[in-house]
Design an enzyme around this catalytic site. Structure first.
Site, short mmCIF file in Angstrom:
data_model
loop_
_atom_site.label_atom_id
_atom_site.label_comp_id
_atom_site.label_asym_id
_atom_site.label_seq_id
_atom_site.Cartn_x
_atom_site.Cartn_y
_atom_site.Cartn_z
N LEU A 59 0.81 -1.22 0.00
CA LEU A 59 0.00 0.00 0.00
C LEU A 59 0.84 1.26 0.00
O LEU A 59 0.45 2.25 -0.61
CB LEU A 59 -0.94 0.02 1.21
CG LEU A 59 -2.03 -1.05 1.24
CD1 LEU A 59 -2.86 -0.92 2.50
CD2 LEU A 59 -2.91 -0.96 0.01
N GLY A 60 1.95 1.27 0.67
CA GLY A 60 2.73 2.49 0.70
C GLY A 60 3.90 2.39 1.65
O GLY A 60 4.03 1.42 2.40
N GLY A 65 6.42 4.79 4.31
CA GLY A 65 6.57 6.03 5.04
C GLY A 65 7.93 6.13 5.68
O GLY A 65 8.81 5.29 5.46
N PHE A 119 8.76 5.70 8.76
CA PHE A 119 9.07 4.71 9.77
C PHE A 119 8.77 3.29 9.33
O PHE A 119 8.86 2.37 10.12
CB PHE A 119 8.29 5.02 11.05
CG PHE A 119 8.60 6.37 11.60
CD1 PHE A 119 9.82 6.62 12.20
CD2 PHE A 119 7.70 7.41 11.50
CE1 PHE A 119 10.12 7.86 12.71
CE2 PHE A 119 7.99 8.66 12.00
CZ PHE A 119 9.21 8.90 12.61
N GLN A 134 6.56 0.60 6.25
CA GLN A 134 5.72 0.41 5.09
C GLN A 134 4.38 -0.17 5.52
O GLN A 134 4.26 -0.74 6.60
CB GLN A 134 6.41 -0.50 4.07
CG GLN A 134 6.87 -1.82 4.64
CD GLN A 134 7.81 -2.55 3.71
OE1 GLN A 134 7.70 -2.41 2.50
NE2 GLN A 134 8.72 -3.34 4.25
N ASP A 144 1.58 15.42 12.72
CA ASP A 144 1.72 15.20 11.28
C ASP A 144 0.34 15.19 10.63
O ASP A 144 0.02 14.31 9.83
CB ASP A 144 2.45 13.90 11.00
CG ASP A 144 2.94 13.83 9.55
OD1 ASP A 144 3.01 14.89 8.89
OD2 ASP A 144 3.24 12.72 9.07
#
Length: 1196
Positions: free
Chosen positions: A205-206, A208, A210, A212, A324
């Site tokens: 999915l993605g 980041g 820190f 995945q 964030d």
């Protein structure tokens, strides 16, 4: 829809599989490569940041991904086409959707390791794949890593469980499937094992900062979850621990109520911490991109703002900073089924406010607060700045401050909002990076460096990325003005924009100490929509109310569904060989996956197909979401909803009794001519000792004769309160009147707090003949049955004590009837989660036809002022598709400040005097258009503030301004504690409005209710109110009209406040007055001011009760509609133990027309008409109202 990855600097090579694989997916994946990509997915640096390589592309157009949560049935017979990503020529990959209905659905990858150097947020299900707005520098060192194909690896230790550790060293990560950056080497269809569950990796999915995020299937179930696999690099280990601890803390709160992502569990897999979350649909950035970055209307921004502000309010109360907040971290839960229902995700950057360190790198740059840029101390207010930037971006379709560097960011802010204050710049540790001090001046001031100066010092070239450049934030109101609005709708839009900009400026205040708080945001007029009260006829206003429906409190299915789930478990992991599984105790399973079974015996309606839409019918009101609600675990809650489908109810009678907690039973489609009845959970009438039997519902109560058809409604006795199983629930959710036998033996506060309410209620429901009396009604006439409550006067020797305490009584009305228009097969949901000692604060009009979701929603407003002067209005707004007018008046005063002063000292003074509860509304025939004018002028009532006012120790503020809509005089509440006599007018333009709430010892003042002039007809009405926020605002909660609650002072010594049930006609009509001339009520002070009679306006109907009511009861008055030639009334027969013997007098003063005099019509109702009753507390009298136009079924 499945993921659409754009901007991959690679191409795809498809290999045939070596073996057949069995997986949750039963289809193959096809990949289409399209050339000429503008976006680059390559590059990851110390912060995993990516920028576009193309110079001509705006820096904020990343790609979007969308993922379907559908799960096909596993089919091992279908082969997979393995997908491996190689570095190659520039192009982007379009991955078509994985379909659950076709074998042409797609699956990303096979049993190969798949790693992509995309840069996405931590828990975003869909992340843009181009610009990472949290990045600072660009490092294009690698694009995609190729992993050799290998089967899933599960490393077992001596105990046979997966090796799990909370933290690992660099040496450990070298041999645990991680690369040098600490990322886990993901393998398609790999199985991730916790101590209780196994998850199969479906797709990536993605990625980041820190770790995945992968989409996984929870084996053995039909659940799809998102698992965030954290890096095990030492630099991220500490933050991973903080995130786990924060999620563990949030797991004790209601994720649905406070709108943050639900965490299921935490476990270790190959030395990587894995966090399991619920699967969400789409983030706001991708939503904007999907809509081509078009501006979002304010009516859609409002619910998003409200939900995120609610989440920030909870975080602030816990001392947490999200740090964030951005569109990528605000997820749409289910856009198709729950429009604009959002949740906040990604707590990877979160921290506790006590551990906030200056000059820490926090927040994505576009949404970075000035105190972070300048290196000032910060707190939770940085999240409010981010939220302001987010809503501004939704409003503009483009970031408000899209700075390419921190210098550009502070430059944009300063150009629009002015330079930060001198004291802020002087205190900032990073101020000199962006500002120079003019040392030549005798008063040295800071000035912003020029772009050239900054570039000369840092080598970073300044860019201009703004789409809109504003000289001030007020200029935002002029952009993107809609052109399709006319007349009043345009006025509404302009007023809405003014309030939006006002709130935005408060959220974007540079000084964090002056920035608005989440609570203040929720109480702002833009959120509460009090500024829309002047446009009740506008279709645009109606749409705004409907969109805010999503903000209502949600049913917590966890209490009944997940009781068998593993509780919060933490296994300490002192070494790498110790297992660790942390199960978050917060809604472990989504409600649509597991639901209680349907059981007509317990009045439980479970519908797994539509239970995801099972919301409370309590109207949202600001700051109420701060209440932690606890649902009774002993009774299953229904999860069906009438908006989606209508199912036959478990009872096939013409009358349906809905106990509290089980509201919203749908009427059977075959019973269009019957009654859909809702039990108003207003006041438990306690006439026996605490040892009374709990309520039992017998089948005989539901066996009713077939009543004539038509739009008819009935209010059932509010004394029907409890089911047997509820007695174990410790949180009191009903307001109770003190029984006489208890008043002299036990202190109120002790009885209120230490006993479960289930055993205090009169078992009157056990009488089979309760509703056996047949009510004969004309088929064309709707029925309104009103209920008025009064506590019988107890003759004691301490009457003088009561007299002396009488002036301290507080007039309080904490419940109203809900009159809605709905099809018989479309009963709104009425389940509610209740917390002890939380006052009901608001009401809702819910009007929807079958198979539709047209809801009119309103909510109370907690004013920021701390004065005693409060305002209330009855809001009349159009409600589609039914044109029937519904009026709801809310009155709920909180006298916590006064109640805290004294504890009850007299048990005798807890009894109420004889008081009449009246509600006055206007009633007139409706039309199908929304332009039907209500021609009733506003009556001004002044000069009466001294007539019947008592000396109260706290004093009374008798000044209130505004237009009166409806005024309710609730019964007196006598208590020993010092409380002001208050009666807040619903219209702000009433001078000396408190005169109606002043009472002598044995006299009751009557108030005239005037119908405010409205410029259009309405089919829904919500009463907004403004309250001062007391120190106990956490005790406020939305009021479900079918489950009113009891309020208590924070010190738990205040007296009970009984809730009144009122019935209001479904048509707008003229005001009515109810003076009560009886010896027991003493001198009457009606303060009448007659309105001018228009040709279509009926005469003021006056009902008199010349016979003394004594101390035995009260009466509910409902008036006949205008234009009715005959005024007939039929009294329902009730058993003698339920109703008082109360004289009901309706003489010749009840006129059908203002032009007809009493001499023309004889008295149509005999004086001294007695209803067979006994000294209980209620009278049920029905009067026909306006003829029904459509076959609607109002719910009460």
């Amino acid at each position: 829809m499945a993921p659409v990855y754009e901007g991959m600097a690679s191409h795809v090579q498809v290999f045939s599989p070596h073996t057949l694989q069995s997986s949750a997916f039963c289809s193959v994946k096809k990949l289409k490569v399209e050339p000429s990509s503008n976006w680059d997915m390559t590059g990851y640096g110390s912060h995993s940041k990516v920028y576009s390589q193309s110079k001509n592309i705006p820096p904020s157009q990343p790609a979007s991904t969308t993922v379907s949560t559908s799960l096909p049935i596993p089919n091992p017979s279908l082969p997979y086409e393995q997908t491996i990503i190689f570095p190659g020529s520039t192009g982007h990959i379009v991955v078509t959707s994985a379909s659950s209905t076709s074998v042409t659905g797609q699956v990303l990858g096979g049993p190969h390791n798949l790693m992509r150097r995309s840069t996405v947020s931590l828990l975003d299900t869909y992340q843009k794949c181009g610009l990472k707005r949290k990045s600072e520098e660009i490092e294009n060192t690698s694009s995609v890593q190729i992993i050799e194909e290998h089967p899933p690896m599960i490393q077992n230790n001596a105990s046979g469980a997966t090796v799990a550790t909370a933290t690992t060293s660099t040496a450990t990560s070298k041999n645990s499937g991680s690369n040098s950056e600490g990322d886990y080497q993901l393998v398609q269809h790999e199985v991730l094992c916790s101590m209780t569950n196994t998850y199969e990796v479906l797709e990536f999915l993605g990625r980041g900062t820190f770790g995945q995020v992968v989409k996984c299937w929870k084996r053995g179930t039909n659940e799809i979850v998102a698992i965030k696999i954290l890096k095990n690099h030492p630099s991220y280990a500490r933050q991973g621990q903080i995130e786990v601890s924060i999620l563990a803390r949030l797991s004790t709160e209601s994720a649905d109520d406070y709108n943050f992502v639900r965490a299921y569990e935490c476990f270790q897999h190959k030395n990587h911490t894995c966090l399991v979350f619920e699967m969400l649909e789409q983030n706001l950035y991708d939503f904007l991109k999907q809509n081509k970055f078009s501006p979002l209307p304010l009516k859609y921004i409002r619910p998003v703002l409200q939900q995120v502000a609610t989440a920030l309010m909870k975080l602030k109360s816990l001392g947490l900073i999200h740090a964030d907040l951005k569109p990528e971290n605000i997820m749409l839960v289910d856009p198709s089924r729950q429009p604009y229902r959002v949740k906040v995700i990604d707590f990877g950057s979160a921290s506790h406010v006590s551990k906030a360190v200056c000059s820490t790198y926090l927040q994505s740059r576009y949404y970075r607060a000035p105190e972070i840029i300048l290196g000032l101390p910060f707190c939770e207010a940085i999240d409010m700045w981010s939220l302001g930037c987010v809503i501004a971006e939704l409003f503009l379709g483009w970031p408000l401050y899209p700075g390419a560097s921190e210098y550009d960011q502070i430059r944009y802010i300063s150009q629009t909002q002015g330079l930060p204050a001198e004291y802020l710049l002087s205190a900032g540790t990073k101020t000199t990076r962006f500002f120079n001090r003019d040392t030549d001046s005798p008063y040295p001031l800071w000035r912003l460096k020029t772009p050239d100066d900054h570039e000369a010092e840092t080598g970073i070239k300044s860019k201009e990325a703004r789409k809109y450049i504003f000289n001030c934030l007020d200029d935002m109101a002029q952009v993107n003005m809609t052109t399709d609005l006319e007349g009043s709708d345009m006025l509404v839009e302009k007023a809405d924009r003014r309030e939006f900009i006002d709130l935005l400026k408060k959220m974007l205040t540079i000084d964090a100490d002056k920035r608005v708080t989440p609570i203040e945001t929720l109480n702002h007029p833009f959120v509460t929509m009090t500024h829309l009260l002047d446009f009740p006829h506008s279709a645009h206003v109606k749409s705004c109310f409907q969109n805010m429906e999503i903000c209502k409190r949600r049913v917590n299915m966890y209490d009944t569904v997940n009781q068998s789930k593993t509780p919060f478990i933490t296994h300490v992991a002192p070494s790498t060989s110790t297992n660790l599984t942390m199960t978050f105790n917060n809604q472990l399973t989504t409600v649509h996956n597991q639901a209680p079974t349907t059981s007509s015996a317990t009045l439980s309606l479970a519908n797994p197909e539509v239970s995801i839409l099972n919301y409370q019918s309590a109207l949202y009101q600001p700051s109420a979401a701060s209440m932690a609600a606890v649902a009774p675990r002993s009774m299953p809650l229904q999860t069906g909803t009438a908006q989606i489908c209508a199912r036959p109810d478990p009872f096939q009678q013409a009358l349906i009794v809905c106990p509290p907690g089980f509201q919203g039973l749908q009427a059977s489609p075959s019973k269009h001519a019957g009654y859909s009845v809702r039990m108003e959970n207003a006041v438990p009438i306690v006439t026996q000792a605490p040892g009374a039997q709990p309520l039992q519902i017998q089948p005989g109560l539901l066996a009713q004769q077939a009543w004539p058809g038509g739009a008819q409604q009935i209010l059932l006795p509010p004394a029907w309160q409890q089911l047997t199983g509820v007695a174990t629930h410790t949180s009191v959710q009903h307001a109770a009147v003190i029984p006489e036998t208890m008043a002299g033996t036990q202190q109120l506060a002790d009885w209120r707090n230490t006993h479960a309410h289930g055993s205090h209620y009169n078992p009157i429901m056990q009488q089979p003949a309760l509703l056996t009396g047949h009510v004969t009604l004309p088929a064309a006439q709707p029925l309104n049955v009103g209920v008025a409550h009064v506590m019988r006067q107890q003759p004691t020797s301490t009457t003088s004590s009561r007299k002396s305490k009488q002036h301290q009584s507080s007039v309080r009305n904490v419940s109203t009837c809900e009159v809605t228009s709905s099809q018989a097969i479309s009963s709104p949901q009425r389940s509610k989660r209740v917390k002890e000692n939380t006052p009901p604060r608001c009401a809702m009009v819910h009007s929807s036809p079958a198979c539709s979701t047209s809801v009119t929603c309103g909510w109370g407003d907690v004013a920021s002022s701390t004065t005693r002067e409060r305002q209330r209005q009855t809001i009349v707004i159009p409600d589609t598709p039914s044109p029937t007018v519904s009026v709801i008046t809310i009155s709920s005063d909180t006298d916590e400040e006064e109640e805290q002063k004294h504890a009850p000292t007299s048990t005798v003074s807890k009894q109420r005097k004889n008081v009449i509860s009246c509600v006055t509304v206007h009633d007139s025939p409706y039309s199908d258009s929304s332009s039907n004018t209500s021609p009733y002028s506003v009556q001004q009532r002044t000069g009466h503030n001294g007539t019947n006012t008592l000396d109260t120790k706290g004093g009374l503020e008798n000044h209130c301004t505004g237009n009166p809509r409806t005024i309710i005089v609730p019964p007196l509440k006598t208590q020993a504690s010092e409380v002001l006599v208050e009666c807040d007018s619903l219209g702000p333009a009433i001078s000396a409005s408190h005169h109606s709430s002043s009472f002598k010892s044995k006299s009751s003042s009557t108030v005239t209710s005037t119908s405010g002039h409205s410029s259009g007809s309405s089919s829904g009405a919500i009463a907004y109110r403004q309250q001062r926020p007391g120190p106990h605002f956490q005790q406020q909660q939305p009021l479900n009209l079918s489950q009113a609650q009891q309020h208590m002072a924070a010190d738990r010594t205040g007296s009970h406040r009984r809730q009144q049930a009122y019935i209001t006609p479904t048509m707008a009509q003229a005001p009515y007055t109810f003076p009560h001339n009886s010896p027991s009520h003493g001198t009457v002070h009606p303060h009448l001011a007659a309105a001018a009679h228009l040709p279509t306006q009926p005469h003021l109907y006056t009902y008199t009760a010349p016979t003394a009511l004594g101390s035995t009861g009260t009466v509910a008055h409902l008036v006949a509609s205008q234009g009715s030639a005959r005024h007939t009334v039929q009294h329902t027969a009730y058993p003698a133990s339920i109703v008082h013997q109360v004289p009901v007098s309706m003489g010749p003063r009840v006129l059908p027309s203002p032009t007809i005099h009493p001499s023309q019509y004889p008295a149509q109702f005999a004086h001294q008409t007695y209803i067979s009753a006994s000294p209980a507390s209620t009278v049920y009298t029905g009067y026909p109202l306006s003829p029904a136009k459509v076959n609607q079924y109002p719910y009460i």
